[in-house]
Design a protein around this motif. Sequence first.
Motif, PDB file in Angstrom:
ATOM      1  N   ARG A 250      30.196  37.352  48.577  1.00 34.47           N
ATOM      2  CA  ARG A 250      29.513  38.629  48.351  1.00 34.47           C
ATOM      3  C   ARG A 250      30.471  39.800  48.578  1.00 34.47           C
ATOM      4  O   ARG A 250      30.483  40.768  47.813  1.00 34.47           O
ATOM      5  N   ARG A 251      31.274  39.713  49.622  1.00 32.96           N
ATOM      6  CA  ARG A 251      32.233  40.779  49.904  1.00 32.96           C
ATOM      7  C   ARG A 251      33.319  40.827  48.830  1.00 32.96           C
ATOM      8  O   ARG A 251      33.758  41.906  48.420  1.00 32.96           O
ATOM      9  N   LEU A 252      33.750  39.652  48.371  1.00 29.00           N
ATOM     10  CA  LEU A 252      34.750  39.606  47.305  1.00 29.00           C
ATOM     11  C   LEU A 252      34.198  40.223  46.029  1.00 29.00           C
ATOM     12  O   LEU A 252      34.881  40.999  45.342  1.00 29.00           O
ATOM     13  N   SER A 253      32.945  39.909  45.700  1.00 27.67           N
ATOM     14  CA  SER A 253      32.316  40.469  44.507  1.00 27.67           C
ATOM     15  C   SER A 253      32.231  41.988  44.598  1.00 27.67           C
ATOM     16  O   SER A 253      32.521  42.705  43.630  1.00 27.67           O
ATOM     17  N   ALA A 254      31.853  42.498  45.768  1.00 26.32           N
ATOM     18  CA  ALA A 254      31.755  43.952  45.950  1.00 26.32           C
ATOM     19  C   ALA A 254      33.118  44.614  45.772  1.00 26.32           C
ATOM     20  O   ALA A 254      33.229  45.703  45.188  1.00 26.32           O
ATOM     21  N   ALA A 255      34.162  43.955  46.259  1.00 23.10           N
ATOM     22  CA  ALA A 255      35.516  44.499  46.098  1.00 23.10           C
ATOM     23  C   ALA A 255      35.895  44.569  44.625  1.00 23.10           C
ATOM     24  O   ALA A 255      36.479  45.561  44.157  1.00 23.10           O
ATOM     25  N   LEU A 256      35.553  43.532  43.871  1.00 25.67           N
ATOM     26  CA  LEU A 256      35.853  43.520  42.440  1.00 25.67           C
ATOM     27  C   LEU A 256      35.036  44.576  41.701  1.00 25.67           C
ATOM     28  O   LEU A 256      35.556  45.283  40.827  1.00 25.67           O
ATOM     29  N   GLN A 257      33.774  44.696  42.044  1.00 27.08           N
ATOM     30  CA  GLN A 257      32.925  45.688  41.380  1.00 27.08           C
ATOM     31  C   GLN A 257      33.399  47.114  41.650  1.00 27.08           C
ATOM     32  O   GLN A 257      33.197  48.011  40.829  1.00 27.08           O
ATOM     33  N   ASN A 258      34.042  47.309  42.792  1.00 23.51           N
ATOM     34  CA  ASN A 258      34.547  48.638  43.139  1.00 23.51           C
ATOM     35  C   ASN A 258      35.988  48.868  42.696  1.00 23.51           C
ATOM     36  O   ASN A 258      36.543  49.945  42.922  1.00 23.51           O
ATOM     37  N   GLY A 259      36.590  47.861  42.070  1.00 25.73           N
ATOM     38  CA  GLY A 259      37.945  48.029  41.554  1.00 25.73           C
ATOM     39  C   GLY A 259      39.030  48.044  42.609  1.00 25.73           C
ATOM     40  O   GLY A 259      40.122  48.581  42.375  1.00 25.73           O
ATOM     41  N   PHE A 260      38.764  47.432  43.769  1.00 26.94           N
ATOM     42  CA  PHE A 260      39.778  47.405  44.821  1.00 26.94           C
ATOM     43  C   PHE A 260      40.947  46.507  44.409  1.00 26.94           C
ATOM     44  O   PHE A 260      40.759  45.486  43.752  1.00 26.94           O
ATOM     45  N   HIS A 261      42.131  46.883  44.843  1.00 23.50           N
ATOM     46  CA  HIS A 261      43.330  46.093  44.565  1.00 23.50           C
ATOM     47  C   HIS A 261      43.727  45.203  45.731  1.00 23.50           C
ATOM     48  O   HIS A 261      44.505  44.259  45.555  1.00 23.50           O
ATOM     49  N   LEU A 262      43.219  45.508  46.921  1.00 18.46           N
ATOM     50  CA  LEU A 262      43.539  44.726  48.115  1.00 18.46           C
ATOM     51  C   LEU A 262      42.290  44.577  48.977  1.00 18.46           C
ATOM     52  O   LEU A 262      41.532  45.537  49.143  1.00 18.46           O
ATOM     53  N   VAL A 263      42.097  43.378  49.516  1.00 18.85           N
ATOM     54  CA  VAL A 263      41.013  43.146  50.469  1.00 18.85           C
ATOM     55  C   VAL A 263      41.568  42.353  51.650  1.00 18.85           C
ATOM     56  O   VAL A 263      42.435  41.492  51.477  1.00 18.85           O
TER      57      VAL A 263
END
Length: 327
Positions: A250-263
């Motif tokens: 879920r956290r990974l999906s949110a990062a992708l939806q927000n266009g993050f480059h690093l998590v």
Amino acid sequence: MTVRKSIVFNGDLGSGKSTVSVEIARRLGMRRVSVGDLYRQMAQERQMTALQLNLHAELDQAVDGYVDQLQRDIAASGEALVMDSRLAWHFFTDALKVHMITEPGEAARRVLLRPSGPAESYISLEEAKAKLRERSESERNRFIVRYGVDKARLRNYDLVCDSTRATADEVITHIIDAYEGRIGADVLRDAPPLLLLDPARVYPTEDITTLRGLWDSEFVGEVAEAGGEALEPLRIGYTGEYFFVVDGHRRLSAALQNGFHLVPAQLVAEVGEPVVGGMSAVDYFAAHARPSTIHDWAAAHGVTLPLPEHALLNGDAVLAGDPSSGA
């Protein structure tokens, strides 16, 4: 929290170590030492390419001996500095040990774009990829034989950072934040390495249809407001080639939806280490990262995840959504 004096870099060829280490040294007011520059100078003096010098060093211990002693002397001096060296992590005890990675094609593209010299030049993307891989394997084998250490093992490091899509400034800011204790302090203290991964290169291990809350706009919005560095670290496995989710879809999906480059992420297991129930990271990935799982996740998030070898050989190789599947 452990107070670290120096920052030492190693990692993939073309991952941006030089660019990042130069700027971090400038921002922190530290001296920078580059062993890579020294090796290139040695290669040029011997009228060799960098790869030829690596292969020569496998037979002539004097090449590494000179550089090793230099690094030992610097480490023993106690000076706080930034060091760009593929083996400094082995010699320094009080440094933040940073390992930088990037997708091989992107690394080759970067190397092709920078000015070439007699010690390092390539004529095509494919040649660059092949030569970079050969150089890396030559170094890895030499270090295993000569020092008994494997540079590919992530647990050698405190921080692993993927520079594939992140800008240099993003990488620099995250590394300085980790060095100064603003991100990942718990992981760095209790269970290093802290991983700063490109979310577009992390593989799912659960079918997207069984995951709840991926499209929860409130959660995605909260993540957007807080920023990727504020995410609870994902729990990640590593096969030696691929990163995959153990916990945190879920956290990974949110990062992708927000266009993050690093998590941020924590390494649960790598290669032969057990993930759960005694199953190694390699076996866990092979069992859970099925072609349809990978395809559906990638399609839903607008990313490209190349199918790993086990998936290409798997009987489940008909991708979800493929018209020929009859689905």
